[in-house]
Design an enzyme around this catalytic site. Structure first.
Site, PDB file in Angstrom:
ATOM      1  N   GLY A 147      33.893  54.911  28.394  1.00 11.23           N
ATOM      2  CA  GLY A 147      33.652  53.534  28.003  1.00 11.23           C
ATOM      3  C   GLY A 147      32.539  52.842  28.757  1.00 11.23           C
ATOM      4  N   THR A 158      33.626  52.292  39.470  1.00 12.53           N
ATOM      5  CA  THR A 158      35.021  52.656  39.220  1.00 12.53           C
ATOM      6  C   THR A 158      35.261  52.772  37.721  1.00 12.53           C
ATOM      7  OG1 THR A 158      35.937  50.404  39.111  1.00 12.53           O
ATOM      8  CG2 THR A 158      35.659  51.380  41.309  1.00 12.53           C
ATOM      9  N   GLY A 159      36.168  53.685  37.369  1.00 14.35           N
ATOM     10  CA  GLY A 159      36.472  53.890  35.962  1.00 14.35           C
ATOM     11  C   GLY A 159      35.281  54.378  35.168  1.00 14.35           C
ATOM     12  N   ALA A 160      34.506  55.290  35.741  1.00 16.69           N
ATOM     13  CA  ALA A 160      33.205  55.656  35.165  1.00 16.69           C
ATOM     14  C   ALA A 160      33.249  56.893  34.278  1.00 16.69           C
ATOM     15  CB  ALA A 160      32.193  55.873  36.289  1.00 16.69           C
ATOM     16  N   ASN A 161      34.430  57.392  33.977  1.00 17.31           N
ATOM     17  CA  ASN A 161      34.485  58.600  33.155  1.00 17.31           C
ATOM     18  C   ASN A 161      34.453  58.302  31.658  1.00 17.31           C
ATOM     19  OD1 ASN A 161      37.310  57.686  33.892  1.00 17.31           O
ATOM     20  ND2 ASN A 161      37.790  59.097  32.212  1.00 17.31           N
ATOM     21  N   TYR A 180      47.504  40.110  31.605  1.00 15.07           N
ATOM     22  CA  TYR A 180      46.099  40.518  31.558  1.00 15.07           C
ATOM     23  C   TYR A 180      45.201  39.337  31.905  1.00 15.07           C
ATOM     24  CZ  TYR A 180      41.628  42.241  29.778  1.00 15.07           C
ATOM     25  OH  TYR A 180      40.311  42.619  29.659  1.00 15.07           O
TER      26      TYR A 180
END
Length: 299
Positions: free
Chosen positions: A24, A19-22, A170
């Site tokens: 960083g 997930t969030g692999a586009n 957070y």
């Protein structure tokens, strides 16, 4: 010996969903897995950006739309993965937001808690049946040293409706990531060879800091050269948790130098609070209620 990408064993024949692999850490995690032979799915909110990222990678890489701020999107993504993949060997719960102004997800959850914890909780629960039959499958969830920041699970105000601190919210979300991992591992241990592991990147130079409080942004140019490391280094704890044959369920990997902010990954300890089983179990129950996702029977 300092563990690095060269220590990743062949991932040929294994399927990884990141997930969030586009961008960083997620991008570097996906890149390394693809370069070692894995079939990699970039699970991202913005498909166009996901395709741009995929074009920069070599190997068997595809893109799956996944908006962790929407339970409808999470369910649709899980349904599509069931239709298109034979199974999942590695689920890397990497996506996240940090220090955002108070906002809510499409389902009304505080954005950091909703994205970082509840979104991944729901997604994991909906695809876990794709991991359970596969030998040596793993769920890796990315937490943070920030799980110690003013952190507790505020059951009386989980969505920060009474008061809001972007730092405390957070910290709560990252503490929840760890508690989810530990409770998931306890349940998995009764049922299968699938394991749950946690990791944190230390202080990595990514765009997550863009929402930091003003004081932190002001001093970032000073402390960043001293503490921060490149995203490919920050991804190493997740990669070790996902691929090192010696990893055991319930372990937590992170850098060990400069107070855990940089360096090569080793087993590290999380805060004493994170090991509270009663809170872990209460959080699990509340998370099921909030998301409407019930995990497969794990014994």
């Amino acid at each position: 010996m300092k563990w690095n990408e060269r220590d990743i064993p062949s991932q040929k024949g294994r399927v990884a969903v990141v997930t969030g692999a586009n961008t960083g850490l997620g991008f570097e995690t996906a890149r390394a897995l693809a370069e070692h032979g894995a079939t990699v799915v970039l699970a991202v909110r913005d498909v166009a950006k996901g395709k741009q990222a995929a074009s920069r990678l070599t190997g068997d890489v595809s893109v799956q739309e996944l908006d962790l701020t929407s339970l409808n999107s999470i369910r649709a993504a899980a349904d599509n993965l069931h239709d298109t993949l034979p199974g999942i060997d590695l689920l890397i719960n990497n996506a996240g937001v940090m220090f955002t102004p108070r906002q809510t997800t499409r389902d009304g959850f505080e954005l950091q808690f909703g994205t970082n914890h509840l979104g991944h909780f729901a997604f994991t629960g909906l695809v876990l049946d794709m991991l359970l039959p596969l030998a040596n499958s793993r769920v890796v969830t990315v937490s943070s040293v920030g799980h110690r920041l003013r952190a507790d699970i505020h059951f009386d105000d989980l969505q920060s409706q009474q008061s809001y601190s972007r730092v405390a919210a957070y910290g709560q979300s990252k503490l929840a990531n760890l508690m989810f991992t530990y409770e998931l591992q306890r349940r998995l241990a009764r049922h299968s060879t699938t394991i749950a592991v946690a990791a944190h990147p230390g202080f990595a130079n990514t765009d997550l800091v863009r929402n930091s409080p003003g004081m932190l942004r002001a001093i970032n140019p000073i402390i960043s050269p001293l503490l921060s490391q490149k995203p490919e280094m920050g991804a190493l704890p997740s990669l070790r948790a996902a691929t090192d044959p010696a990893v055991l369920g319930g372990q937590y990997y992170g850098p060990i130098d400069l107070g855990g902010n940089r360096g090569h990954p080793e087993i590290v300890a999380s805060s004493p609070r994170s090991y509270d089983m009663a809170i872990q179990q209460r959080l699990w129950s509340v998370s099921e209620d909030l998301t409407g996702v019930t995990f497969p029977e794990l014994g």
